[in-house]
Enzyme design. Sequence first.
Site, PDB file in Angstrom:
ATOM      1  N   HIS A  63      -2.785  67.332  -6.456  1.00  0.00           N
ATOM      2  CA  HIS A  63      -2.997  66.200  -7.375  1.00  0.00           C
ATOM      3  C   HIS A  63      -4.478  65.811  -7.408  1.00  0.00           C
ATOM      4  O   HIS A  63      -5.022  65.466  -8.446  1.00  0.00           O
ATOM      5  CB  HIS A  63      -2.138  65.006  -6.960  1.00  0.00           C
ATOM      6  CG  HIS A  63      -0.661  65.261  -7.095  1.00  0.00           C
ATOM      7  ND1 HIS A  63      -0.109  65.805  -8.230  1.00  0.00           N
ATOM      8  CD2 HIS A  63       0.381  65.068  -6.235  1.00  0.00           C
ATOM      9  CE1 HIS A  63       1.203  65.927  -8.073  1.00  0.00           C
ATOM     10  NE2 HIS A  63       1.524  65.495  -6.867  1.00  0.00           N
ATOM     11  N   SER A  77       4.930  60.487 -15.625  1.00  0.00           N
ATOM     12  CA  SER A  77       6.073  60.215 -16.500  1.00  0.00           C
ATOM     13  C   SER A  77       6.968  59.132 -15.906  1.00  0.00           C
ATOM     14  O   SER A  77       6.909  58.856 -14.698  1.00  0.00           O
ATOM     15  CB  SER A  77       6.890  61.501 -16.703  1.00  0.00           C
ATOM     16  OG  SER A  77       7.603  61.812 -15.525  1.00  0.00           O
ATOM     17  N   THR A  78       7.817  58.552 -16.758  1.00  0.00           N
ATOM     18  CA  THR A  78       8.763  57.542 -16.254  1.00  0.00           C
ATOM     19  C   THR A  78       9.694  58.181 -15.216  1.00  0.00           C
ATOM     20  O   THR A  78      10.185  57.499 -14.326  1.00  0.00           O
ATOM     21  CB  THR A  78       9.591  56.941 -17.419  1.00  0.00           C
ATOM     22  OG1 THR A  78      10.070  58.003 -18.247  1.00  0.00           O
ATOM     23  CG2 THR A  78       8.735  56.016 -18.275  1.00  0.00           C
ATOM     24  N   GLY A  81       1.640  70.676  -7.575  1.00  0.00           N
ATOM     25  CA  GLY A  81       2.361  70.888  -6.321  1.00  0.00           C
ATOM     26  C   GLY A  81       2.380  72.359  -5.942  1.00  0.00           C
ATOM     27  O   GLY A  81       2.062  72.741  -4.805  1.00  0.00           O
ATOM     28  N   ARG A  82       2.742  73.211  -6.905  1.00  0.00           N
ATOM     29  CA  ARG A  82       2.823  74.653  -6.620  1.00  0.00           C
ATOM     30  C   ARG A  82       1.444  75.226  -6.287  1.00  0.00           C
ATOM     31  O   ARG A  82       1.317  76.107  -5.451  1.00  0.00           O
ATOM     32  CB  ARG A  82       3.429  75.391  -7.831  1.00  0.00           C
ATOM     33  CG  ARG A  82       4.940  75.357  -7.830  1.00  0.00           C
ATOM     34  CD  ARG A  82       5.508  75.723  -9.176  1.00  0.00           C
ATOM     35  NE  ARG A  82       5.390  74.610 -10.119  1.00  0.00           N
ATOM     36  CZ  ARG A  82       5.722  74.683 -11.403  1.00  0.00           C
ATOM     37  NH1 ARG A  82       6.168  75.824 -11.886  1.00  0.00           N
ATOM     38  NH2 ARG A  82       5.613  73.631 -12.176  1.00  0.00           N
ATOM     39  N   TRP A  83       0.427  74.729  -6.944  1.00  0.00           N
ATOM     40  CA  TRP A  83      -0.944  75.184  -6.661  1.00  0.00           C
ATOM     41  C   TRP A  83      -1.258  74.935  -5.188  1.00  0.00           C
ATOM     42  O   TRP A  83      -1.775  75.815  -4.497  1.00  0.00           O
ATOM     43  CB  TRP A  83      -1.924  74.427  -7.558  1.00  0.00           C
ATOM     44  CG  TRP A  83      -3.366  74.795  -7.362  1.00  0.00           C
ATOM     45  CD1 TRP A  83      -4.053  75.764  -8.026  1.00  0.00           C
ATOM     46  CD2 TRP A  83      -4.293  74.196  -6.441  1.00  0.00           C
ATOM     47  NE1 TRP A  83      -5.354  75.814  -7.580  1.00  0.00           N
ATOM     48  CE2 TRP A  83      -5.525  74.862  -6.605  1.00  0.00           C
ATOM     49  CE3 TRP A  83      -4.199  73.181  -5.495  1.00  0.00           C
ATOM     50  CZ2 TRP A  83      -6.664  74.546  -5.866  1.00  0.00           C
ATOM     51  CZ3 TRP A  83      -5.332  72.857  -4.756  1.00  0.00           C
ATOM     52  CH2 TRP A  83      -6.540  73.524  -4.940  1.00  0.00           C
ATOM     53  N   ARG A  98       9.169  73.259 -21.486  1.00  0.00           N
ATOM     54  CA  ARG A  98       9.929  72.061 -21.875  1.00  0.00           C
ATOM     55  C   ARG A  98       8.983  70.892 -22.098  1.00  0.00           C
ATOM     56  O   ARG A  98       7.856  70.891 -21.630  1.00  0.00           O
ATOM     57  CB  ARG A  98      11.013  71.718 -20.852  1.00  0.00           C
ATOM     58  CG  ARG A  98      10.522  71.508 -19.452  1.00  0.00           C
ATOM     59  CD  ARG A  98      11.643  70.970 -18.544  1.00  0.00           C
ATOM     60  NE  ARG A  98      11.159  70.937 -17.183  1.00  0.00           N
ATOM     61  CZ  ARG A  98      11.330  71.920 -16.309  1.00  0.00           C
ATOM     62  NH1 ARG A  98      12.018  72.990 -16.646  1.00  0.00           N
ATOM     63  NH2 ARG A  98      10.823  71.834 -15.099  1.00  0.00           N
ATOM     64  N   LEU A 114     -15.013  61.489 -28.656  1.00  0.00           N
ATOM     65  CA  LEU A 114     -13.663  61.982 -28.344  1.00  0.00           C
ATOM     66  C   LEU A 114     -12.711  60.822 -28.090  1.00  0.00           C
ATOM     67  O   LEU A 114     -13.042  59.860 -27.399  1.00  0.00           O
ATOM     68  CB  LEU A 114     -13.730  62.852 -27.076  1.00  0.00           C
ATOM     69  CG  LEU A 114     -12.378  63.344 -26.540  1.00  0.00           C
ATOM     70  CD1 LEU A 114     -11.840  64.490 -27.377  1.00  0.00           C
ATOM     71  CD2 LEU A 114     -12.481  63.775 -25.087  1.00  0.00           C
ATOM     72  N   ARG A 127       9.954  60.472  -7.457  1.00  0.00           N
ATOM     73  CA  ARG A 127       9.369  61.310  -6.388  1.00  0.00           C
ATOM     74  C   ARG A 127       9.193  60.476  -5.116  1.00  0.00           C
ATOM     75  O   ARG A 127       9.233  59.241  -5.170  1.00  0.00           O
ATOM     76  CB  ARG A 127       8.018  61.853  -6.846  1.00  0.00           C
ATOM     77  CG  ARG A 127       8.175  62.822  -7.993  1.00  0.00           C
ATOM     78  CD  ARG A 127       6.898  63.566  -8.253  1.00  0.00           C
ATOM     79  NE  ARG A 127       7.062  64.474  -9.379  1.00  0.00           N
ATOM     80  CZ  ARG A 127       6.243  65.458  -9.649  1.00  0.00           C
ATOM     81  NH1 ARG A 127       5.198  65.689  -8.888  1.00  0.00           N
ATOM     82  NH2 ARG A 127       6.461  66.248 -10.689  1.00  0.00           N
ATOM     83  N   ASP A 155       0.847  70.396 -15.602  1.00  0.00           N
ATOM     84  CA  ASP A 155       1.885  70.656 -14.595  1.00  0.00           C
ATOM     85  C   ASP A 155       1.419  71.703 -13.585  1.00  0.00           C
ATOM     86  O   ASP A 155       0.549  72.517 -13.883  1.00  0.00           O
ATOM     87  CB  ASP A 155       3.167  71.133 -15.314  1.00  0.00           C
ATOM     88  CG  ASP A 155       4.382  71.042 -14.406  1.00  0.00           C
ATOM     89  OD1 ASP A 155       4.344  70.305 -13.403  1.00  0.00           O
ATOM     90  OD2 ASP A 155       5.385  71.720 -14.708  1.00  0.00           O
TER      91      ASP A 155
HETATM   92  C1  IPE Z   1       5.679  66.597 -16.523  1.00  0.00           C
HETATM   93  O1  IPE Z   1       5.686  67.312 -15.335  1.00  0.00           O
HETATM   94  C2  IPE Z   1       5.058  65.230 -16.320  1.00  0.00           C
HETATM   95  C3  IPE Z   1       3.621  65.224 -16.136  1.00  0.00           C
HETATM   96  C4  IPE Z   1       2.855  66.259 -16.246  1.00  0.00           C
HETATM   97  C5  IPE Z   1       3.045  63.945 -15.857  1.00  0.00           C
HETATM   98  P1  IPE Z   1       6.912  67.244 -14.333  1.00  0.00           P
HETATM   99  O2  IPE Z   1       6.669  68.244 -13.271  1.00  0.00           O
HETATM  100  O3  IPE Z   1       7.145  65.850 -13.906  1.00  0.00           O
HETATM  101  O4  IPE Z   1       8.124  67.674 -15.262  1.00  0.00           O
HETATM  102  P2  IPE Z   1       9.496  68.370 -14.896  1.00  0.00           P
HETATM  103  O5  IPE Z   1      10.075  67.572 -13.750  1.00  0.00           O
HETATM  104  O6  IPE Z   1       9.167  69.763 -14.500  1.00  0.00           O
HETATM  105  O7  IPE Z   1      10.307  68.292 -16.151  1.00  0.00           O
HETATM  106  C1  IPE Z   2       2.046  67.808 -12.247  1.00  0.00           C
HETATM  107  O1  IPE Z   2       2.213  68.609 -11.124  1.00  0.00           O
HETATM  108  C2  IPE Z   2       1.571  66.422 -11.883  1.00  0.00           C
HETATM  109  C3  IPE Z   2       2.564  65.354 -12.123  1.00  0.00           C
HETATM  110  C4  IPE Z   2       3.758  65.512 -12.603  1.00  0.00           C
HETATM  111  C5  IPE Z   2       2.147  63.998 -11.811  1.00  0.00           C
HETATM  112  P1  IPE Z   2       3.565  68.631 -10.306  1.00  0.00           P
HETATM  113  O2  IPE Z   2       3.467  67.647  -9.181  1.00  0.00           O
HETATM  114  O3  IPE Z   2       4.745  68.451 -11.190  1.00  0.00           O
HETATM  115  O4  IPE Z   2       3.544  70.092  -9.693  1.00  0.00           O
HETATM  116  P2  IPE Z   2       4.768  71.097  -9.565  1.00  0.00           P
HETATM  117  O5  IPE Z   2       5.434  71.196 -10.898  1.00  0.00           O
HETATM  118  O6  IPE Z   2       5.679  70.521  -8.523  1.00  0.00           O
HETATM  119  O7  IPE Z   2       4.148  72.370  -9.136  1.00  0.00           O
HETATM  120 MG    MG Z   3       5.961  69.716 -12.208  1.00  0.00          MG
END
Ligand code: IPE
Ligand code: IPE
Ligand code: MG
Length: 252
Positions: free
Chosen positions: A43, A71-72, A29-31, A200, A140, A77, A26
Site C-alpha cells: 500500500h 471502496s465501501t 497486497g500481492r505485490w 471486474r 489536470l 478488511r 489493484d
Molecule cells: C478494488 O480493489 C478497490 C480499490 C482498488 C480501491 P479490491 O481489491 O478491493 O476489489 P476486489 O475485492 O478484488 O473486488
Molecule cells: C489495492 O490492492 C488497494 C486497495 C484495495 C485499497 P489490494 O490490497 O486489493 O491488493 P490485492 O488485490 O490483495 O493484491
Molecule cells: Mg485487490
Amino acid sequence: MDVGEEAAPLDERAAKAPGHVAIIMDGNGRWAEGRGLPRTEGHRQGEERLAGVVRTADDLGIRWLTAYGFSTENWARPKMEVDFILGLHKNIFRRLDEMHGNNVRIRCVGRAVSGTSRLPRRILREIERSVRTTESNTGLNFTLAFDYGAREELVYAARNLLRAHRDGGVPISEPSFAASLYEPALPPVDLLVRTSGEQRYSNFLLWQAVDAPFYVTPTYWPDFDRSELEAALEWWRRQRPVVHEEREPAAD
Ligand code: IPE
Ligand code: IPE
Ligand code: MG
C-alpha cells in the site's frame, strides 16, 4: 522524453490522449506478498505510485484522471490494514503543495459528499482543504474515489433527483440523473484501467464508465509506471470509438 526534446504543446498531446482515464489500482497486497513483505508495504508503494501517475497523466495530455483509492467494501478488511490505508491517503491530500504547484484540481467522490462517511474527521478536513485550495486550478482534474461505492452513489443520486423532482419539478431523465451524482462535473470515462489481472468493476463508476473500453494489465499497481500508462493509451488508440445512434432521451 529524451533530454533536449521539446514537449509537444498540451493541445497536441491531449488530442492523442483519452480525456478521462479511470484506474482501479489493484494488487498492492500481492505485490508485497510476492516479495515476502507485509501487505502494508504494498500500500505504501502504491500511494507513491499514484503520485507519480498523476504527474505522468498530466504530461501525457490526459485532462481527467480518477483513481479508486478505497471502496465501501474495503472497510471489511482487518482494522490494522484499513487504518494503514486511511493514513496513507491522507498523504495524497498532503501532496497538495506539489499538485497545487502543478495546477492540478483535486476532487473527491464517495460518502464524504453525501455526509455519510465513516472517515476520521481529520481526513475529511484534509479532503475539504485540498478541494477548496485547488478549485480554481485549470490543469489536470484529479479525482480520488475514496470511501466510494457506485451502488451507493446511484442511490444517492436517485434520492437527490427525487427531492428535486418533488420540490422543484425537475424532470426525471438521464441528464438530470447525471447531474445528481456525487460529482456532476465528472465526464464519461474514456478508458478504464485495472491493474493485477482481475476483470471486474468492484463497484466503481457504474454510471460514468458504461461505455468505456476496459484495459486490464497483469502488472500489480506498485509496478505501474510511465511505460504501463503509455501502453494503456496505445491500446486505447486502437479501439474503435463508440458511436451511438441519435435517440430521444427518455423522460417521465
Ligand atoms: C478494488 O480493489 C478497490 C480499490 C482498488 C480501491 P479490491 O481489491 O478491493 O476489489 P476486489 O475485492 O478484488 O473486488
Ligand atoms: C489495492 O490492492 C488497494 C486497495 C484495495 C485499497 P489490494 O490490497 O486489493 O491488493 P490485492 O488485490 O490483495 O493484491
Ligand atoms: Mg485487490
